[in-house]
Design an enzyme around this catalytic site. Sequence first.
Site, mmCIF file in Angstrom:
data_model
loop_
_atom_site.group_PDB
_atom_site.id
_atom_site.type_symbol
_atom_site.label_atom_id
_atom_site.label_comp_id
_atom_site.label_asym_id
_atom_site.label_seq_id
_atom_site.Cartn_x
_atom_site.Cartn_y
_atom_site.Cartn_z
ATOM 1 N N THR A 119 35.205 91.225 65.185
ATOM 2 C CA THR A 119 34.035 90.813 65.181
ATOM 3 C C THR A 119 33.317 90.641 63.311
ATOM 4 O O THR A 119 33.126 91.326 62.662
ATOM 5 C CB THR A 119 32.411 91.328 65.942
ATOM 6 O OG1 THR A 119 31.309 90.563 65.207
ATOM 7 C CG2 THR A 119 31.570 92.957 66.017
ATOM 8 N N ASP A 120 32.674 89.766 63.483
ATOM 9 C CA ASP A 120 32.034 89.487 61.882
ATOM 10 C C ASP A 120 30.520 90.580 61.642
ATOM 11 O O ASP A 120 30.578 90.937 60.321
ATOM 12 C CB ASP A 120 31.823 88.327 61.989
ATOM 13 C CG ASP A 120 30.722 87.951 62.727
ATOM 14 O OD1 ASP A 120 30.072 88.638 63.679
ATOM 15 O OD2 ASP A 120 30.714 86.499 62.457
ATOM 16 N N GLU A 121 30.199 90.724 62.714
ATOM 17 C CA GLU A 121 28.883 92.430 62.904
ATOM 18 C C GLU A 121 29.477 93.322 62.328
ATOM 19 O O GLU A 121 28.771 93.781 61.204
ATOM 20 C CB GLU A 121 28.030 92.238 63.983
ATOM 21 C CG GLU A 121 28.366 90.538 64.574
ATOM 22 C CD GLU A 121 27.319 91.186 65.758
ATOM 23 O OE1 GLU A 121 26.203 91.908 66.347
ATOM 24 O OE2 GLU A 121 27.092 89.907 66.808
ATOM 25 N N TYR A 143 26.036 98.428 68.082
ATOM 26 C CA TYR A 143 26.957 97.890 68.329
ATOM 27 C C TYR A 143 27.823 97.546 66.969
ATOM 28 O O TYR A 143 29.672 98.068 67.505
ATOM 29 C CB TYR A 143 26.415 96.276 69.550
ATOM 30 C CG TYR A 143 27.485 95.187 69.302
ATOM 31 C CD1 TYR A 143 28.996 95.611 70.169
ATOM 32 C CD2 TYR A 143 28.139 94.268 68.115
ATOM 33 C CE1 TYR A 143 30.232 94.271 70.000
ATOM 34 C CE2 TYR A 143 29.039 93.174 67.742
ATOM 35 C CZ TYR A 143 30.229 93.462 69.370
ATOM 36 O OH TYR A 143 31.139 93.051 69.353
ATOM 37 N N LYS A 147 31.732 99.132 66.800
ATOM 38 C CA LYS A 147 32.931 98.293 66.543
ATOM 39 C C LYS A 147 33.485 98.550 65.333
ATOM 40 O O LYS A 147 34.971 98.290 64.900
ATOM 41 C CB LYS A 147 32.141 96.322 66.893
ATOM 42 C CG LYS A 147 32.541 96.193 68.119
ATOM 43 C CD LYS A 147 33.672 96.161 68.867
ATOM 44 C CE LYS A 147 34.768 95.320 68.828
ATOM 45 N NZ LYS A 147 35.672 95.292 69.789
#
Length: 336
Positions: A119-121, A143, A147
């Site tokens: 994910t970009d997060e 989260y 990741k």
Amino acid sequence: MKLLVTGACGFIGSQYVRTVRELRPDDQIVVLDKLTYAGRRENLEGVDCELIVGSIDDPQIVREAMEGCDAVVNFAAESHVDRSIKAQYDFCRTHVLGTAVLLDAVRELGVERYLQVSTDEVYGSILDGSFTEQSPLDPSSPYSATKAAGDLLVSAHVTTYKIDAVICRGSNNYGPRQHPEKLIPLTILNALHGDPIPVYGDGRQVRNWLFVEDFCRAIDLALREGRPGEAYNVGGPDECENLEVVRRVLELTGRDESLIEHVRDRPGHDRRYSLSSQKIREELGWEPQVRFDEGIARTVAWYRDNRWWWEPIRRGEYREYYERHYGRPLKSATSA
């Protein structure tokens, strides 16, 4: 190829299986999914694949599912940031321990390629410009931190054990079959029912929106043509403030902005995400095919036409979660 696709009863994973079936009908697909609240058998209805129910943190089940596979694509995730803030353990177990179990099995069974869906997060927030694959990881939530930990485990196994692995990081996905806890389906279903639509803070958080079919095509390209050990960012063609997304959904559902209800902002809420897709465009020839205006219209139409899919969700655990989280009940699922 024979593929093991983990977490493929969820939103993005199920679309990936459908994409592979369309593009490569001769591939064999084994799905390993724990069938949590966000993983549903219905997401693979009518799709030719073998489903094994189990968790990626279970070494025996993982090994049995992976036996004889040429490649592994790992979608398995706890994906809702709000839930990670209140209870992080499941996120640690799936994203860190589960990834470690998968990587052990890949190494022991001699699987040819492993792809980690991310994910970009993991990069955190960026006010100007876009993150590249060389940007440092700076996650803001449990989260995204877990990741990022999974991504780092993959990179470490490339260096230490010389496995052939690729990481694919996507921006905010949207489209059919996304669980209603996420912004776009939540907004669509609340609008259809005339429920207030909760918007965090001022609603001016900026997201880079990527239609799920475009992300799945990028993942398949990275799996089959990406360079070993590399990460590929996959950003959408349009960025938009959350408040504008809500307004667009209201327009498409024939509701007015009186339904918008600004609520207390999420702790640690990232202000803006943006990914540069230059690398995957130049190396693999990927281009997004669906602009946001088309994609959001298709998404609203899908939810309007598929009550059978979301009504059981809206009547079940999600209903209790929503009331706990937002402090107000949903209207009856049959009133839309």
